[in-house]
Design a protein around this motif. Structure first.
Motif, PDB file in Angstrom:
ATOM      1  N   GLU A  39       0.806  -1.218   0.000  1.00 60.47           N
ATOM      2  CA  GLU A  39       0.000   0.000   0.000  1.00 60.47           C
ATOM      3  C   GLU A  39       0.840   1.269   0.000  1.00 60.47           C
ATOM      4  OE1 GLU A  39      -3.116   0.350  -0.419  1.00 60.47           O
ATOM      5  OE2 GLU A  39      -3.822  -1.721  -0.256  1.00 60.47           O
ATOM      6  N   PHE A  40       2.050   1.196   0.500  1.00 61.61           N
ATOM      7  CA  PHE A  40       2.917   2.378   0.520  1.00 61.61           C
ATOM      8  C   PHE A  40       3.929   2.354  -0.623  1.00 61.61           C
ATOM      9  CE2 PHE A  40       1.150   2.724   4.669  1.00 61.61           C
ATOM     10  CZ  PHE A  40       1.225   4.065   5.027  1.00 61.61           C
ATOM     11  N   SER A  41       3.622   1.579  -1.651  1.00 64.91           N
ATOM     12  CA  SER A  41       4.497   1.497  -2.822  1.00 64.91           C
ATOM     13  C   SER A  41       3.654   1.706  -4.076  1.00 64.91           C
ATOM     14  CB  SER A  41       5.172   0.120  -2.867  1.00 64.91           C
ATOM     15  OG  SER A  41       4.234  -0.883  -3.204  1.00 64.91           O
ATOM     16  N   PRO A  42       4.300   1.839  -5.236  1.00 66.84           N
ATOM     17  CA  PRO A  42       3.527   2.001  -6.483  1.00 66.84           C
ATOM     18  C   PRO A  42       2.586   0.830  -6.764  1.00 66.84           C
ATOM     19  CG  PRO A  42       5.827   2.612  -6.815  1.00 66.84           C
ATOM     20  CD  PRO A  42       5.746   2.028  -5.455  1.00 66.84           C
ATOM     21  N   ALA A  43       2.756  -0.291  -6.068  1.00 67.70           N
ATOM     22  CA  ALA A  43       1.905  -1.456  -6.300  1.00 67.70           C
ATOM     23  C   ALA A  43       0.600  -1.377  -5.514  1.00 67.70           C
ATOM     24  CB  ALA A  43       2.655  -2.724  -5.920  1.00 67.70           C
ATOM     25  N   HIS A  44       0.280  -0.187  -4.951  1.00 68.93           N
ATOM     26  CA  HIS A  44      -0.909  -0.070  -4.108  1.00 68.93           C
ATOM     27  C   HIS A  44      -2.211  -0.287  -4.873  1.00 68.93           C
ATOM     28  CE1 HIS A  44      -2.184   3.905  -5.613  1.00 68.93           C
ATOM     29  NE2 HIS A  44      -0.883   4.162  -5.706  1.00 68.93           N
ATOM     30  N   VAL A  45      -2.112  -0.369  -6.198  1.00 64.63           N
ATOM     31  CA  VAL A  45      -3.326  -0.646  -6.978  1.00 64.63           C
ATOM     32  C   VAL A  45      -3.825  -2.069  -6.751  1.00 64.63           C
ATOM     33  CG1 VAL A  45      -2.768   1.052  -8.767  1.00 64.63           C
ATOM     34  CG2 VAL A  45      -1.885  -1.290  -8.960  1.00 64.63           C
ATOM     35  N   VAL A  46      -2.947  -2.958  -6.182  1.00 64.85           N
ATOM     36  CA  VAL A  46      -3.351  -4.323  -5.858  1.00 64.85           C
ATOM     37  C   VAL A  46      -4.327  -4.277  -4.690  1.00 64.85           C
ATOM     38  CG1 VAL A  46      -2.551  -6.595  -5.094  1.00 64.85           C
ATOM     39  CG2 VAL A  46      -1.145  -5.237  -6.666  1.00 64.85           C
ATOM     40  N   TYR A  47      -5.410  -5.014  -4.787  1.00 63.50           N
ATOM     41  CA  TYR A  47      -6.452  -5.013  -3.769  1.00 63.50           C
ATOM     42  C   TYR A  47      -6.019  -5.931  -2.613  1.00 63.50           C
ATOM     43  CZ  TYR A  47     -11.065  -5.506  -1.619  1.00 63.50           C
ATOM     44  OH  TYR A  47     -12.115  -5.501  -0.739  1.00 63.50           O
ATOM     45  N   THR A  48      -5.728  -5.353  -1.451  1.00 62.46           N
ATOM     46  CA  THR A  48      -5.183  -6.119  -0.320  1.00 62.46           C
ATOM     47  C   THR A  48      -6.184  -6.297   0.824  1.00 62.46           C
ATOM     48  OG1 THR A  48      -4.300  -4.078   0.648  1.00 62.46           O
ATOM     49  CG2 THR A  48      -2.836  -5.338  -0.816  1.00 62.46           C
ATOM     50  N   GLY A  49      -7.392  -5.780   0.672  1.00 61.98           N
ATOM     51  CA  GLY A  49      -8.376  -5.851   1.755  1.00 61.98           C
ATOM     52  C   GLY A  49      -8.598  -7.253   2.306  1.00 61.98           C
ATOM     53  N   PRO A  50      -8.838  -8.255   1.480  1.00 59.88           N
ATOM     54  CA  PRO A  50      -9.077  -9.608   1.999  1.00 59.88           C
ATOM     55  C   PRO A  50      -7.906 -10.177   2.805  1.00 59.88           C
ATOM     56  CG  PRO A  50      -9.821  -9.445  -0.270  1.00 59.88           C
ATOM     57  CD  PRO A  50      -9.085  -8.182   0.014  1.00 59.88           C
ATOM     58  N   LEU A  51      -6.677  -9.755   2.466  1.00 58.31           N
ATOM     59  CA  LEU A  51      -5.522 -10.234   3.223  1.00 58.31           C
ATOM     60  C   LEU A  51      -5.581  -9.755   4.670  1.00 58.31           C
ATOM     61  CD1 LEU A  51      -2.637  -9.728   0.626  1.00 58.31           C
ATOM     62  CD2 LEU A  51      -3.759 -11.860   1.279  1.00 58.31           C
ATOM     63  N   LEU A  52      -5.912  -8.476   4.872  1.00 60.74           N
ATOM     64  CA  LEU A  52      -5.995  -7.950   6.230  1.00 60.74           C
ATOM     65  C   LEU A  52      -7.159  -8.569   6.994  1.00 60.74           C
ATOM     66  CD1 LEU A  52      -5.184  -4.150   5.822  1.00 60.74           C
ATOM     67  CD2 LEU A  52      -3.800  -5.895   6.940  1.00 60.74           C
ATOM     68  N   VAL A  53      -8.268  -8.790   6.322  1.00 63.35           N
ATOM     69  CA  VAL A  53      -9.422  -9.397   6.982  1.00 63.35           C
ATOM     70  C   VAL A  53      -9.081 -10.802   7.481  1.00 63.35           C
ATOM     71  CG1 VAL A  53     -11.751 -10.263   6.582  1.00 63.35           C
ATOM     72  CG2 VAL A  53     -11.112  -8.010   5.710  1.00 63.35           C
ATOM     73  N   ALA A  54      -8.192 -11.488   6.800  1.00 61.25           N
ATOM     74  CA  ALA A  54      -7.862 -12.870   7.172  1.00 61.25           C
ATOM     75  C   ALA A  54      -6.916 -12.953   8.361  1.00 61.25           C
ATOM     76  CB  ALA A  54      -7.233 -13.590   5.977  1.00 61.25           C
ATOM     77  N   THR A  55      -6.232 -11.876   8.714  1.00 65.15           N
ATOM     78  CA  THR A  55      -5.211 -11.967   9.770  1.00 65.15           C
ATOM     79  C   THR A  55      -5.769 -12.377  11.133  1.00 65.15           C
ATOM     80  OG1 THR A  55      -5.335  -9.561  10.067  1.00 65.15           O
ATOM     81  CG2 THR A  55      -3.590 -10.416   8.635  1.00 65.15           C
ATOM     82  N   PRO A  56      -6.906 -11.825  11.611  1.00 64.75           N
ATOM     83  CA  PRO A  56      -7.410 -12.296  12.910  1.00 64.75           C
ATOM     84  C   PRO A  56      -7.801 -13.778  12.891  1.00 64.75           C
ATOM     85  CG  PRO A  56      -8.466 -10.235  12.273  1.00 64.75           C
ATOM     86  CD  PRO A  56      -7.743 -10.738  11.076  1.00 64.75           C
ATOM     87  N   ALA A  57      -8.371 -14.244  11.782  1.00 69.98           N
ATOM     88  CA  ALA A  57      -8.761 -15.650  11.682  1.00 69.98           C
ATOM     89  C   ALA A  57      -7.535 -16.558  11.742  1.00 69.98           C
ATOM     90  CB  ALA A  57      -9.541 -15.889  10.399  1.00 69.98           C
ATOM     91  N   LEU A  58      -6.456 -16.158  11.079  1.00 69.14           N
ATOM     92  CA  LEU A  58      -5.223 -16.946  11.118  1.00 69.14           C
ATOM     93  C   LEU A  58      -4.620 -16.942  12.521  1.00 69.14           C
ATOM     94  CD1 LEU A  58      -3.583 -15.829   7.746  1.00 69.14           C
ATOM     95  CD2 LEU A  58      -4.605 -18.060   8.267  1.00 69.14           C
ATOM     96  N   ALA A  59      -4.679 -15.787  13.184  1.00 74.49           N
ATOM     97  CA  ALA A  59      -4.133 -15.701  14.545  1.00 74.49           C
ATOM     98  C   ALA A  59      -4.903 -16.580  15.509  1.00 74.49           C
ATOM     99  CB  ALA A  59      -4.138 -14.245  15.011  1.00 74.49           C
ATOM    100  N   ALA A  60      -6.213 -16.707  15.317  1.00 72.72           N
ATOM    101  CA  ALA A  60      -7.033 -17.513  16.221  1.00 72.72           C
ATOM    102  C   ALA A  60      -6.670 -18.991  16.160  1.00 72.72           C
ATOM    103  CB  ALA A  60      -8.512 -17.335  15.876  1.00 72.72           C
ATOM    104  N   VAL A  61      -6.048 -19.431  15.064  1.00 74.22           N
ATOM    105  CA  VAL A  61      -5.705 -20.846  14.908  1.00 74.22           C
ATOM    106  C   VAL A  61      -4.561 -21.243  15.836  1.00 74.22           C
ATOM    107  CG1 VAL A  61      -4.838 -22.571  13.297  1.00 74.22           C
ATOM    108  CG2 VAL A  61      -6.525 -20.892  12.531  1.00 74.22           C
ATOM    109  N   THR A  62      -3.584 -20.349  16.009  1.00 76.85           N
ATOM    110  CA  THR A  62      -2.376 -20.712  16.746  1.00 76.85           C
ATOM    111  C   THR A  62      -2.177 -19.922  18.025  1.00 76.85           C
ATOM    112  OG1 THR A  62      -1.107 -19.137  15.388  1.00 76.85           O
ATOM    113  CG2 THR A  62      -1.152 -21.440  14.678  1.00 76.85           C
TER     114      THR A  62
END
Length: 377
Positions: A39-62
């Protein structure tokens, strides 16, 4: 025999699994970092929303609730920072991402708490089972046995553990009081199983085998049978990896004023006599139980030592003498025994426990088993 000498199944799996677990715990935070870089680079056009949404779910596993909450907070912080940097406020996608992040975080937090509760319940059940197993395998020795009085102590190196690979017992028989102290190579359930096999064989044979060497041989034969049975029952044939051997010391205290000892690769006991401390070294060193093929001469012999009224015998496992301090120095058991010699049995063992933990700074590297025997007048 090769199956006896190799490491147990999965001996290298523990470290590999630990590395994988650490990587799994770090994954949510690594994802948040990747999103921040994108998001802080020229590649910010890539849609990263789903990646952030997945972080709490991944943390809950371990991780527990605290780790899940930390991952959710980090994801929220990254979302706010990237939305501000990219001037995305006011867009429907931003608020949709925030709503999804909130819902997933709430669900992950509840799941993590439920998992933690279930894990605590299961751990409690395991501890109760371990305590029951300890009462069967490592029951305290009787305070009075024929011509002696005795006391025992067991300290597990692993926090929360009740039993490990150390073993001991004392039984009064028609031949005299018979004792065993041993240490199984390895740790975990295979070590507990080997300890149970040796103790079972000892408790059976002490009542009908007159010769102390035969008692020891009975224990070794039981260990070899169990290893062969386990090897035959597992896939892989000769490639099966099993626990292998047990150092053991078996002693007999008859009505006569002596103590008879058969030592199979175990640290010698200490005899406290006339103000001195003497290790009862075996006349002929012998290999541990399970390694009988390395005995070149007679199968074994019994050594006899004077054991008069007022004398004290200290049997122990190597977890005592191999405990190290901050300077890597071993614990001096003979010196500690000399200092504590005038105390009662229970006070002696408590003083030994305190001295040992003080020397090792509260962190034992191996299990500790001690049996203290006083000869009556």
């Amino acid at each position: 025999m090769r199956a006896l000498l190799r490491s147990p199944p999965g001996a290298g799996d523990g470290g590999r699994h630990q590395v994988l677990f650490v990587l799994a715990e770090a994954l949510p935070f690594a994802i948040a970092l990747v999103v921040l870089v994108i998001e802080f680079s020229p590649a910010h056009v890539v849609y990263t929303g789903p990646l952030l949404v997945a972080t709490p779910a991944l943390a809950a596993v371990t991780m527990g609730p605290a780790g899940t909450l930390a991952a959710a907070g980090l994801a929220l912080g990254v979302s706010i920072a990237t939305a501000t940097y990219n001037h995305a406020w006011g867009g429907q996608q931003v608020y949709t991402n925030f709503l999804a992040l909130f819902l997933v975080s709430a669900a992950s937090l509840m799941t993590s708490r439920a998992v933690r509760t279930r894990r605590d319940i299961e751990l409690g059940q395991v501890r109760r089972i371990a305590e029951a197993a300890q009462e069967v395998l490592l029951r305290p020795v009787p305070a009075r046995l024929g011509p002696v009085r005795a006391a025992s102590m067991y300290l597990a190196a692993e926090a929360g553990a009740q039993i490990g690979g150390d073993l001991y017992d004392a039984v009064q028989t028609r031949y005299g009081v018979r004792l065993i102290v041993g240490d199984v190579r390895g740790k975990g359930l295979p070590a507990v199983r080997a300890a149970a096999v040796v103790l079972g064989a000892f408790r059976e044979s002490v009542h009908y085998e007159r010769d102390l060497v035969e008692v020891v041989d009975h224990c070794g034969a039981a260990l070899r049978r169990d290893a062969a049975t386990a090897s035959a029952g597992l896939a892989g044939g000769d490639d099966v990896l099993l626990e292998g051997f047990v150092t053991a010391l078996v002693a007999q205290i008859p009505e006569s004023l002596d103590v008879q000892v058969v030592n199979r690769g175990h640290p010698p006991p200490l005899l406290l006599h006339d103000g001195g401390v003497q290790p009862l070294m075996p006349t002929v060193p012998l290999p541990p139980l399970g390694l009988e093929e390395f005995i070149s001469g007679p199968p074994g012999r019994t050594d006899s030592y004077p054991f008069a009224p007022g004398d004290r015998l200290l049997l122990h496992t190597d977890g005592v003498i191999e405990a190290r301090d901050g300077d890597n120095a071993f614990f001096d058991l003979a010196a500690a025994a000399e200092t504590l010699r005038d105390r009662s049995r229970q006070s002696f063992l408590e003083g030994l426990r305190q001295a040992l933990l003080r020397h090792a700074r509260g962190r034992l590297a191996d299990d500790v088993a001690v049996v203290l025997v006083d000869r009556l007048g």
